[in-house]
Design a protein around this motif. Structure first.
Motif, PDB file in Angstrom:
ATOM      1  N   VAL A  31      18.719  50.634  46.894  1.00 10.30           N
ATOM      2  CA  VAL A  31      19.012  50.971  49.015  1.00 10.30           C
ATOM      3  C   VAL A  31      18.113  51.740  49.309  1.00 10.30           C
ATOM      4  CG1 VAL A  31      20.498  52.536  50.586  1.00 10.30           C
ATOM      5  CG2 VAL A  31      21.665  51.145  48.817  1.00 10.30           C
ATOM      6  N   ALA A  32      17.479  52.785  48.768  1.00  7.03           N
ATOM      7  CA  ALA A  32      15.727  53.118  48.727  1.00  7.03           C
ATOM      8  C   ALA A  32      15.037  52.573  48.710  1.00  7.03           C
ATOM      9  CB  ALA A  32      15.502  54.847  48.296  1.00  7.03           C
ATOM     10  N   ASP A  33      14.552  51.779  48.241  1.00  7.52           N
ATOM     11  CA  ASP A  33      13.685  50.499  48.431  1.00  7.52           C
ATOM     12  C   ASP A  33      13.260  49.568  49.271  1.00  7.52           C
ATOM     13  OD1 ASP A  33      12.473  52.127  46.047  1.00  7.52           O
ATOM     14  OD2 ASP A  33      12.869  50.673  44.197  1.00  7.52           O
ATOM     15  N   ARG A  34      15.072  49.403  49.492  1.00  3.70           N
ATOM     16  CA  ARG A  34      15.111  48.343  50.759  1.00  3.70           C
ATOM     17  C   ARG A  34      14.586  49.082  52.310  1.00  3.70           C
ATOM     18  NH1 ARG A  34      20.394  46.992  47.518  1.00  3.70           N
ATOM     19  NH2 ARG A  34      21.358  48.410  49.672  1.00  3.70           N
ATOM     20  N   THR A  35      15.680  50.535  52.153  1.00  5.17           N
ATOM     21  CA  THR A  35      15.234  51.324  53.293  1.00  5.17           C
ATOM     22  C   THR A  35      14.215  51.064  53.664  1.00  5.17           C
ATOM     23  OG1 THR A  35      17.295  52.293  53.211  1.00  5.17           O
ATOM     24  CG2 THR A  35      15.885  52.701  54.734  1.00  5.17           C
ATOM     25  N   ASN A  40       8.545  49.861  56.515  1.00  2.00           N
ATOM     26  CA  ASN A  40       6.927  49.243  56.505  1.00  2.00           C
ATOM     27  C   ASN A  40       7.129  47.947  57.338  1.00  2.00           C
ATOM     28  OD1 ASN A  40       5.846  50.982  54.889  1.00  2.00           O
ATOM     29  ND2 ASN A  40       6.982  49.888  52.831  1.00  2.00           N
ATOM     30  N   ARG A  41       7.903  47.373  57.260  1.00  2.00           N
ATOM     31  CA  ARG A  41       8.032  46.201  58.664  1.00  2.00           C
ATOM     32  C   ARG A  41       7.550  46.192  59.669  1.00  2.00           C
ATOM     33  NH1 ARG A  41      10.593  43.516  62.131  1.00  2.00           N
ATOM     34  NH2 ARG A  41      12.312  44.863  61.538  1.00  2.00           N
ATOM     35  N   VAL A  42       8.861  47.526  60.034  1.00  2.00           N
ATOM     36  CA  VAL A  42       8.629  48.414  61.312  1.00  2.00           C
ATOM     37  C   VAL A  42       7.361  48.916  61.689  1.00  2.00           C
ATOM     38  CG1 VAL A  42       9.654  49.474  62.456  1.00  2.00           C
ATOM     39  CG2 VAL A  42      11.142  47.999  61.803  1.00  2.00           C
ATOM     40  N   CYS A 108      18.697  60.446  50.041  1.00  2.00           N
ATOM     41  CA  CYS A 108      18.162  61.259  51.123  1.00  2.00           C
ATOM     42  C   CYS A 108      17.154  60.193  51.146  1.00  2.00           C
ATOM     43  CB  CYS A 108      17.501  62.588  50.886  1.00  2.00           C
ATOM     44  SG  CYS A 108      16.050  63.179  51.654  1.00  2.00           S
ATOM     45  N   LEU A 109      16.495  59.630  50.356  1.00  2.00           N
ATOM     46  CA  LEU A 109      15.201  58.882  50.865  1.00  2.00           C
ATOM     47  C   LEU A 109      15.365  57.838  51.918  1.00  2.00           C
ATOM     48  CD1 LEU A 109      12.811  58.306  48.092  1.00  2.00           C
ATOM     49  CD2 LEU A 109      12.643  59.703  49.276  1.00  2.00           C
ATOM     50  N   ALA A 110      16.904  57.418  51.582  1.00  6.44           N
ATOM     51  CA  ALA A 110      17.560  56.446  52.204  1.00  6.44           C
ATOM     52  C   ALA A 110      18.019  56.305  53.640  1.00  6.44           C
ATOM     53  CB  ALA A 110      18.184  55.430  51.317  1.00  6.44           C
TER      54      ALA A 110
END
Length: 127
Positions: A31-35, A40-42, A108-110
């Motif tokens: 989940v954190a990696d996807r977020t 990064n895309r934005v 938390c990262l997510a």
């Protein structure tokens, strides 16, 4: 507020419903990696928008000793990264040394990254 966001992030991805702590942590890491990938895309879109704003500005601000839009954005992102890492370290300390610590850190990262992504999106409306 952060705890509410963390709870919502977990509920949305059901990482807390996994069979064991290792599976929960792996899920939350994903989940954190996807977020992070979405941020990064934005970021790339916002960075391009700020670079365009700098071109539209014609260097007037930089000539007055002010940072450009792109420079200010980069400084903001660097400061945010330091904040994120420190904030999530603190958020995971309740479980320090235990198997729950990396789960809490990734959770938390997510949450913090999702909030930053929204902040970045809002910069697109301003320019």
């Amino acid at each position: 507020m952060l705890l509410i966001a963390l709870a919502l992030a977990t509920a949305a991805d059901d990482c807390g419903d996994k069979d064991n702590q290792a599976a929960m942590t792996m899920c939350e890491k994903a989940v954190a990696d996807r977020t992070d990938a979405e941020m990064n895309r934005v970021w790339k879109t916002v960075q391009a928008s700020m670079q365009q704003a700098d071109r539209d500005d014609g260097g007037d601000r930089v000539g007055k000793g002010e940072p450009s839009y792109a420079q200010a954005l980069l400084a903001s992102q660097r400061a945010w990264l330091a904040f994120r890492d420190a904030q999530c370290r603190i958020a995971s300390y309740e479980w320090r040394g235990g198997s729950m610590e990396p789960f809490a850190y990734n959770q938390c990262l997510a949450a913090v990254t999702a909030a930053r992504t929204q902040q970045l999106r809002e910069l697109l409306w301003d320019h």
